[in-house]
Design an enzyme around this catalytic site. Structure first.
Site, PDB file in Angstrom:
ATOM      1  N   ASN A   1       0.854  -1.184   0.000  1.00 36.47           N
ATOM      2  CA  ASN A   1       0.000   0.000   0.000  1.00 36.47           C
ATOM      3  C   ASN A   1       0.893   1.239   0.000  1.00 36.47           C
ATOM      4  O   ASN A   1       1.471   1.596   1.026  1.00 36.47           O
ATOM      5  CB  ASN A   1      -0.899  -0.025   1.253  1.00 36.47           C
ATOM      6  CG  ASN A   1      -1.776   1.201   1.365  1.00 36.47           C
ATOM      7  OD1 ASN A   1      -1.869   1.994   0.418  1.00 36.47           O
ATOM      8  ND2 ASN A   1      -2.428   1.371   2.508  1.00 36.47           N
ATOM      9  N   TRP A   2       0.985   1.868  -1.156  1.00 37.71           N
ATOM     10  CA  TRP A   2       1.875   3.040  -1.273  1.00 37.71           C
ATOM     11  C   TRP A   2       1.189   4.321  -0.778  1.00 37.71           C
ATOM     12  O   TRP A   2       1.793   5.393  -0.799  1.00 37.71           O
ATOM     13  CB  TRP A   2       2.339   3.204  -2.725  1.00 37.71           C
ATOM     14  CG  TRP A   2       3.268   2.120  -3.189  1.00 37.71           C
ATOM     15  CD1 TRP A   2       3.761   1.087  -2.437  1.00 37.71           C
ATOM     16  CD2 TRP A   2       3.837   1.952  -4.493  1.00 37.71           C
ATOM     17  NE1 TRP A   2       4.588   0.293  -3.196  1.00 37.71           N
ATOM     18  CE2 TRP A   2       4.646   0.794  -4.466  1.00 37.71           C
ATOM     19  CE3 TRP A   2       3.719   2.650  -5.697  1.00 37.71           C
ATOM     20  CZ2 TRP A   2       5.343   0.329  -5.576  1.00 37.71           C
ATOM     21  CZ3 TRP A   2       4.413   2.196  -6.807  1.00 37.71           C
ATOM     22  CH2 TRP A   2       5.218   1.050  -6.748  1.00 37.71           C
ATOM     23  N   LYS A   3      -0.049   4.208  -0.381  1.00 33.15           N
ATOM     24  CA  LYS A   3      -0.804   5.359   0.163  1.00 33.15           C
ATOM     25  C   LYS A   3      -0.675   6.581  -0.754  1.00 33.15           C
ATOM     26  O   LYS A   3      -0.578   6.433  -1.962  1.00 33.15           O
ATOM     27  CB  LYS A   3      -0.348   5.661   1.594  1.00 33.15           C
ATOM     28  CG  LYS A   3      -0.331   4.412   2.473  1.00 33.15           C
ATOM     29  CD  LYS A   3      -0.251   4.723   3.927  1.00 33.15           C
ATOM     30  CE  LYS A   3      -0.140   3.430   4.723  1.00 33.15           C
ATOM     31  NZ  LYS A   3      -0.401   3.594   6.123  1.00 33.15           N
ATOM     32  N   HIS A  62      -9.808   0.516   4.498  1.00 32.71           N
ATOM     33  CA  HIS A  62      -8.575   0.775   5.237  1.00 32.71           C
ATOM     34  C   HIS A  62      -8.892   1.711   6.401  1.00 32.71           C
ATOM     35  O   HIS A  62      -9.744   2.601   6.280  1.00 32.71           O
ATOM     36  CB  HIS A  62      -7.529   1.399   4.311  1.00 32.71           C
ATOM     37  CG  HIS A  62      -6.167   1.444   4.936  1.00 32.71           C
ATOM     38  ND1 HIS A  62      -5.809   2.418   5.834  1.00 32.71           N
ATOM     39  CD2 HIS A  62      -5.086   0.631   4.792  1.00 32.71           C
ATOM     40  CE1 HIS A  62      -4.560   2.199   6.226  1.00 32.71           C
ATOM     41  NE2 HIS A  62      -4.088   1.119   5.614  1.00 32.71           N
ATOM     42  N   GLU A 118      -7.452   4.193   7.521  1.00 32.82           N
ATOM     43  CA  GLU A 118      -7.312   5.627   7.213  1.00 32.82           C
ATOM     44  C   GLU A 118      -8.535   6.143   6.473  1.00 32.82           C
ATOM     45  O   GLU A 118      -8.947   7.291   6.646  1.00 32.82           O
ATOM     46  CB  GLU A 118      -6.011   5.858   6.419  1.00 32.82           C
ATOM     47  CG  GLU A 118      -4.786   5.698   7.326  1.00 32.82           C
ATOM     48  CD  GLU A 118      -3.525   5.251   6.609  1.00 32.82           C
ATOM     49  OE1 GLU A 118      -3.476   5.311   5.372  1.00 32.82           O
ATOM     50  OE2 GLU A 118      -2.578   4.838   7.313  1.00 32.82           O
ATOM     51  N   GLU A 169      -5.692  -5.549  10.489  1.00 30.21           N
ATOM     52  CA  GLU A 169      -4.760  -4.459  10.736  1.00 30.21           C
ATOM     53  C   GLU A 169      -5.118  -3.748  12.037  1.00 30.21           C
ATOM     54  O   GLU A 169      -5.997  -2.862  12.040  1.00 30.21           O
ATOM     55  CB  GLU A 169      -4.812  -3.445   9.597  1.00 30.21           C
ATOM     56  CG  GLU A 169      -4.428  -4.008   8.251  1.00 30.21           C
ATOM     57  CD  GLU A 169      -3.860  -2.915   7.351  1.00 30.21           C
ATOM     58  OE1 GLU A 169      -2.729  -3.056   6.919  1.00 30.21           O
ATOM     59  OE2 GLU A 169      -4.560  -1.909   7.117  1.00 30.21           O
ATOM     60  N   GLY A 226       1.649   2.163  10.791  1.00 24.73           N
ATOM     61  CA  GLY A 226       2.521   3.322  10.651  1.00 24.73           C
ATOM     62  C   GLY A 226       3.154   3.786  11.953  1.00 24.73           C
ATOM     63  O   GLY A 226       3.728   4.866  12.014  1.00 24.73           O
ATOM     64  N   SER A 267       2.943  -2.203  10.425  1.00 24.67           N
ATOM     65  CA  SER A 267       4.395  -2.136  10.642  1.00 24.67           C
ATOM     66  C   SER A 267       5.110  -3.446  10.296  1.00 24.67           C
ATOM     67  O   SER A 267       6.097  -3.804  10.921  1.00 24.67           O
ATOM     68  CB  SER A 267       4.706  -1.712  12.072  1.00 24.67           C
ATOM     69  OG  SER A 267       4.165  -0.421  12.327  1.00 24.67           O
ATOM     70  N   GLY A 302       2.534  -1.104   4.368  1.00 31.12           N
ATOM     71  CA  GLY A 302       2.524   0.313   4.017  1.00 31.12           C
ATOM     72  C   GLY A 302       3.933   0.842   3.877  1.00 31.12           C
ATOM     73  O   GLY A 302       4.594   0.677   2.862  1.00 31.12           O
ATOM     74  N   GLY A 303       4.414   1.480   4.930  1.00 33.44           N
ATOM     75  CA  GLY A 303       5.698   2.189   4.882  1.00 33.44           C
ATOM     76  C   GLY A 303       6.835   1.393   4.277  1.00 33.44           C
ATOM     77  O   GLY A 303       7.556   1.892   3.396  1.00 33.44           O
TER      78      GLY A 303
END
Ligand code: PEP
Length: 306
Positions: free
Chosen positions: A11-13, A97, A99, A169, A175, A215, A236-237
């Site tokens: 997930n490159w957001k 998600h 977010e 999640e 994150g 994470s 993600g990150g």
């Protein structure tokens, strides 16, 4: 018990304009050229879907989106529908998600509508569920996850259910650098598998993939992915890093029982390679030494993920 192909979703957001997104996609494709033990999907921002899709066409790496609307078309300014994503070559879409839920007010009911639209259009929904820190501390983790999972899957037939991936999640791990312990994660994954079994029967539940997200990175992926009910990761990150961005460092991890040839070491630098290592460890899919020409390569866009 049926084998579940590990699934890794990046997930490159809201990161990367087209040029760096294309570069990262190229790096990932190069690093994962020989990976056959896992399915990998890259989910760039909507503005880079077309460009990244062109890089992924004809490779094993799949294209995915980060959200969509449940209607096929209409007066929904700013939205993108399932047929539009399919038109761009998407094979998967992240839905619900945390977010989207917390910043944009997405509710379980909408996640359910989107899930139904995705499966109807042959897009693999990656349905995110998970509790907040307050909910965990209040002891309501399983209840929260149950409500989110059941509402997201409401109205999906038993035939279409295996085309859904659930991503557990925990919000407090996204994150933040905090990661659920393997025991915490496995407990919730086993619970979700039980819910899926109640909804669609044990055979279907055993076919469905449940990812962990929060994470996840090369250092903790092998332990998480080694759990019985953890079938991959939503990352993600760490998915924004590739080998070419990690300079002058040793490979981040070396699984105990995986050889460290130059190729292995290169693969380990991208989180998706954790699935590769895991796939090799648990379920080898090719004999060592198989010449590249003998390996199968699917047509443009990669194989369907179910
Ligand atoms: C995510 O965005 O779904 C996620 C798990 O992010 P991170 O890996 O950065 O925690």
């Amino acid at each position: 018990m049926p084998e579940r192909t590990p699934y890794i979703a990046a997930n490159w957001k809201m990161h990367l304009t087209r040029a760096p997104a294309v570069q990262l996609a190229r790096d990932v494709v190069a690093q994962l050229a020989d990976v056959t033990g896992a399915e990998v999907v890259l989910c760039p921002p909507a503005t880079a879907l077309d460009a990244v899709g062109r890089v992924l066409a004809g490779t094993r790496v799949l294209l995915g989106a980060q959200t969509m609307h449940w209607e096929d078309h209409g007066a929904y300014t700013g939205e993108i529908s399932a047929p539009m994503l399919v038109d761009l070559g998407c094979r998967a879409v992240i839905l619900g998600h945390s977010e989207r839920r917390s910043y944009f007010g997405e509710r379980d009911e909408e996640v359910g509508r989107k899930t139904r639209s995705a499966v109807v259009h042959d897009l693999l929904p990656i349905v995110c569920v998970g509790e907040s820190l307050a909910e965990r501390e209040a002891g309501s983790t399983l209840r929260v996850v149950q409500v989110q999972t059941e509402r997201a899957l409401e109205g999906v037939s038993r035939e279409l259910a295996p085309g859904i991936v659930v991503a557990y999640e925990p919000l407090w791990a996204i994150g933040t650098g905090k990661v659920a312990t393997t025991e915490q994660a496995q407990e919730v994954h086993a619970f979700i598998r039980g819910l899926l079994s109640n909804l669609h029967g044990e055979t279907v539940a055993q076919r469905m993939r449940i990812l962990y997200g929060g994470s996840m990175k090369p250092a903790n992926a092998p332990d998480l992915l080694g759990q019985k009910d953890i079938d991959g990761g939503l990352i993600g990150g760490a998915s924004l890093e590739s080998r070419s961005r990690v300079t002058n460092t040793a490979p981040p991890f070396e699984p105990r029982d995986v050889s460290t040839s130059a190729l292995d070491r290169a693969l380990m630098s991208y989180p998706a390679s954790a699935a590769y290592a895991w796939g090799r460890r648990k379920r080898p899919t090719r004999c060592p030494g198989t010449p590249p020409a003998a390996r199968q390569r699917p047509a443009a866009g990669g194989s369907r993920a179910t």
